[in-house]
Design a protein around this motif. Structure first.
Motif, short mmCIF file in Angstrom:
data_model
loop_
_atom_site.label_atom_id
_atom_site.label_comp_id
_atom_site.label_asym_id
_atom_site.label_seq_id
_atom_site.Cartn_x
_atom_site.Cartn_y
_atom_site.Cartn_z
N ALA A 189 46.75 44.16 53.98
CA ALA A 189 46.85 44.25 52.33
C ALA A 189 48.16 43.42 50.70
O ALA A 189 47.53 43.51 50.14
N ASP A 190 48.34 42.35 52.07
CA ASP A 190 49.39 41.38 51.72
C ASP A 190 47.73 40.02 51.60
O ASP A 190 47.49 39.63 52.34
N LEU A 191 46.93 39.93 50.85
CA LEU A 191 46.68 38.36 50.65
C LEU A 191 47.21 36.92 50.52
O LEU A 191 47.45 37.32 49.54
N VAL A 192 47.40 36.54 51.59
CA VAL A 192 48.01 35.05 51.35
C VAL A 192 47.33 33.84 51.97
O VAL A 192 46.47 34.65 53.17
N THR A 193 46.77 33.51 51.68
CA THR A 193 46.55 31.94 51.59
C THR A 193 47.52 31.05 52.57
O THR A 193 48.30 31.39 52.93
N ASP A 194 46.24 30.20 53.47
CA ASP A 194 47.04 29.77 54.88
C ASP A 194 47.26 27.63 54.38
O ASP A 194 47.78 27.01 55.71
N ALA A 195 47.08 27.72 53.51
CA ALA A 195 46.29 25.87 53.07
C ALA A 195 46.47 25.95 51.63
O ALA A 195 46.44 26.72 50.59
N ALA A 196 47.27 24.80 50.69
CA ALA A 196 47.32 24.26 49.80
C ALA A 196 45.88 23.75 48.91
O ALA A 196 45.60 22.92 49.06
N GLY A 197 46.21 24.60 47.82
CA GLY A 197 45.07 24.01 46.60
C GLY A 197 45.06 24.69 45.74
O GLY A 197 46.03 24.67 44.35
N VAL A 198 43.40 24.92 45.02
CA VAL A 198 43.53 25.25 43.71
C VAL A 198 42.85 26.23 43.29
O VAL A 198 41.66 26.42 44.35
N VAL A 199 43.56 27.52 42.63
CA VAL A 199 42.15 28.44 42.87
C VAL A 199 40.85 28.10 41.55
O VAL A 199 41.46 27.70 40.93
N VAL A 200 39.56 27.87 41.62
CA VAL A 200 38.50 27.76 41.18
C VAL A 200 37.78 28.81 41.06
O VAL A 200 37.22 28.82 39.85
N ALA A 201 37.46 30.04 41.16
CA ALA A 201 36.83 31.05 41.28
C ALA A 201 37.87 32.46 41.35
O ALA A 201 38.56 32.64 42.77
N THR A 202 37.44 33.15 40.56
CA THR A 202 37.88 34.69 41.64
C THR A 202 37.25 35.76 40.85
O THR A 202 36.05 35.89 40.49
N SER A 203 37.00 36.93 41.99
CA SER A 203 35.61 37.79 42.49
C SER A 203 36.38 39.32 42.59
O SER A 203 35.40 40.22 42.86
N ALA A 204 37.34 39.90 41.96
CA ALA A 204 37.56 41.21 41.64
C ALA A 204 39.14 40.87 40.85
O ALA A 204 39.56 40.53 40.77
N GLU A 205 39.14 41.89 40.46
CA GLU A 205 40.07 42.03 39.61
C GLU A 205 40.85 44.02 39.88
O GLU A 205 40.39 44.26 40.84
N PRO A 206 41.95 43.87 39.43
CA PRO A 206 42.84 45.58 39.69
C PRO A 206 42.27 46.85 39.33
O PRO A 206 41.32 46.82 38.15
N GLY A 207 42.14 47.86 40.40
CA GLY A 207 41.66 48.74 40.30
C GLY A 207 40.23 48.61 40.43
O GLY A 207 39.72 49.69 41.00
N GLN A 208 39.61 47.84 41.33
CA GLN A 208 38.18 47.07 41.64
C GLN A 208 39.16 47.75 43.15
O GLN A 208 39.68 47.10 44.32
N VAL A 209 37.42 48.50 44.00
CA VAL A 209 37.99 48.89 45.68
C VAL A 209 36.63 48.09 45.94
O VAL A 209 35.49 47.37 45.72
N VAL A 210 37.26 47.38 47.08
CA VAL A 210 36.56 46.48 47.60
C VAL A 210 36.61 45.97 49.22
O VAL A 210 37.24 47.35 49.65
N ALA A 211 35.27 46.24 49.82
CA ALA A 211 34.72 46.52 51.16
C ALA A 211 35.36 45.32 52.38
O ALA A 211 36.05 44.41 51.28
N SER A 212 36.37 45.04 53.04
CA SER A 212 36.81 44.30 54.08
C SER A 212 35.41 42.90 54.29
O SER A 212 34.09 43.68 54.14
N GLY A 213 36.60 42.19 53.80
CA GLY A 213 35.28 40.77 53.82
C GLY A 213 35.01 40.56 52.42
O GLY A 213 33.89 39.17 52.46
N GLN A 214 35.07 41.15 51.54
CA GLN A 214 34.73 40.64 50.02
C GLN A 214 35.47 39.81 49.45
O GLN A 214 36.91 40.17 49.60
#
Length: 410
Positions: A189-214
């Motif tokens: 339930a916690d999405l954790v990154t495993d490498a250093a980097g910079v965020v270049v895009a976001t595809s979901a907002e709070p309140g949105q229901v997402v599927a596995s792998g989205q």
């Protein structure tokens, strides 16, 4: 009274003119019958020259091939990772925005954990039930073994109790695995990154229901950077063998060594160019993603080539050839040539011709080997420019507006 001697004088004049005409005709015939030794050998040569076809030629000269080609591209990360939840659910929090730098172990988003907690509690209950069942079946199996040894129980009853115990052992193992899966799903339930980097895009907002792998967040890793450019087909050979140097539009004085990492085997459908990626060696934090980069290719070998117009090349099924004019016989000879490359307006030859050869550059499709020709040297570009009138001259020579055709004539 009219004079009687006028007709006599007129007849004498006519006779004199006739005699003069006869003498002139005789001299003319005598001159035509004699041949001038000085001009005896010029008539056939002039006739043969008049029958020879005029062709435009250029003189072959070798030069060093253009050793530098530049292509504009953009700085990209070698690896761009799409982060997604391994379970579905409702997004309750997104902790990063575009442009944020993240480190390994950073939580970028969270899901609602209520359903996952219920699954974990259910797995724990199943684990307790399986443990109790195993304890019960183990006790019964031990008791029946003692009774069977005394003859108080049959072997069939002992076999049933033993099978029940083995089933309880399997049920307990299944409950353990279910509990582990439930614990893992809760941690997902916690999405954790495993490498250093910079965020270049976001595809979901709070309140949105997402599927596995989205995809929730796209992260570009900063450990390796490269320049992405589009190459025409004439530069593919140079891209594989040439030395590459990258310069940045934001810092033109800096030169970054690069090497070809990836070259697409197929051209882009729209631009008909081939995407190529050049890895930047020693790129630091000053080289930001998205910067404009110029990739310069410098071939390692200094190849000598002869540049000819594309109209000089002909191929009649025996490979590319050019027509060379023999200086002694004034006949054209077809020579096979080796093509080094094509440019926008000429072909570069690496062999088949020699410096000083006169090569036909116009109308080669209508010529045949061995044909006699008269050569006309092609003018240089500077000579053509000098012959053209300037803009001011053309304006001065242009007729004024409203002038009729009759007034323009001298």
């Amino acid at each position: 009274m009219p004079r009687l001697d006028a007709p006599i004088r007129t007849g004498r004049r006519l006779k004199g003119l006739a005699a003069l005409l006869l003498a002139g005709s005789a001299m003319l015939l005598a001159g035509c019958g004699q041949e001038n030794p000085a001009n005896a050998g010029e008539a056939p040569a002039s006739k043969e020259a008049a029958l020879a076809r005029p062709v435009q030629v250029t003189t072959v000269s070798f030069r060093a091939r253009q050793t530098q080609k530049s292509f504009v591209g953009v700085v990209r990360a070698r690896r761009e990772i799409d982060l997604a939840f391994r379970v579905g659910g409702k997004v309750v929090q997104r902790l990063v925005e575009v442009g944020d730098r993240i480190e390994p172990g950073t939580v970028v988003a969270r899901l609602d954990k209520e359903d996952l907690k219920l699954e974990l509690e259910s797995a724990k209950a199943e684990m307790q039930a399986a443990t109790a069942n195993l304890a019960q079946t183990t006790t019964e199996d031990t008791r029946y073994r003692a009774l069977t040894a005394k003859g108080a129980a049959s072997n069939a009853d002992l076999d049933r109790k033993s099978l029940a115990r083995e089933e309880a052992v399997g049920r307990l193992e299944r409950a353990k695995r279910s509990l582990e899966l439930a614990e893992n799903r809760l941690s997902y339930a916690d999405l954790v990154t495993d490498a250093a980097g910079v965020v270049v895009a976001t595809s979901a907002e709070p309140g949105q229901v997402v599927a596995s792998g989205q995809t929730i967040v796209r992260v570009a890793r900063l450990d390796e950077k490269e320049a992405l450019v589009s190459l025409p087909e004439t530069a593919l050979a140079d891209a594989r063998t040439a030395d590459a140097v990258v310069t940045l539009w934001a810092d033109p004085g800096r030169r970054i060594p690069a090497h070809l990492r990836e070259l697409s085997p197929q051209a882009d459908v729209t631009s008909r160019t081939y995407p190529a990626r050049f890895s930047l060696e020693g790129a630091d934090g000053a080289v930001a993603l998205g910067m404009t980069a110029t990739v310069t290719l410098r071939p390692k070998d200094q190849q000598q080539v002869a540049g000819l117009p594309l109209s000089a090349l002909i191929d009649r099924g025996h490979g590319p050839q050019v027509f060379v004019v023999d200086a002694a016989t004034h006949a054209i000879v077809a020579r096979p040539v080796e093509i080094a490359a094509y440019t926008g307006d000429e072909v570069l030859l690496s062999g088949g011709v020699a410096p000083g050869d006169a090569v036909v550059i116009l109308g080669v499709q209508t010529l045949l080997p061995g044909q006699k020709v008269r050569t006309v040297q092609a003018p240089a570009v500077t000579e053509v420019a000098e012959r053209l009138p300037s803009v001011e001259t053309r304006r001065a020579q242009a007729p004024a507006a409203g002038t009729s055709v009759a007034e323009q004539r001298p």
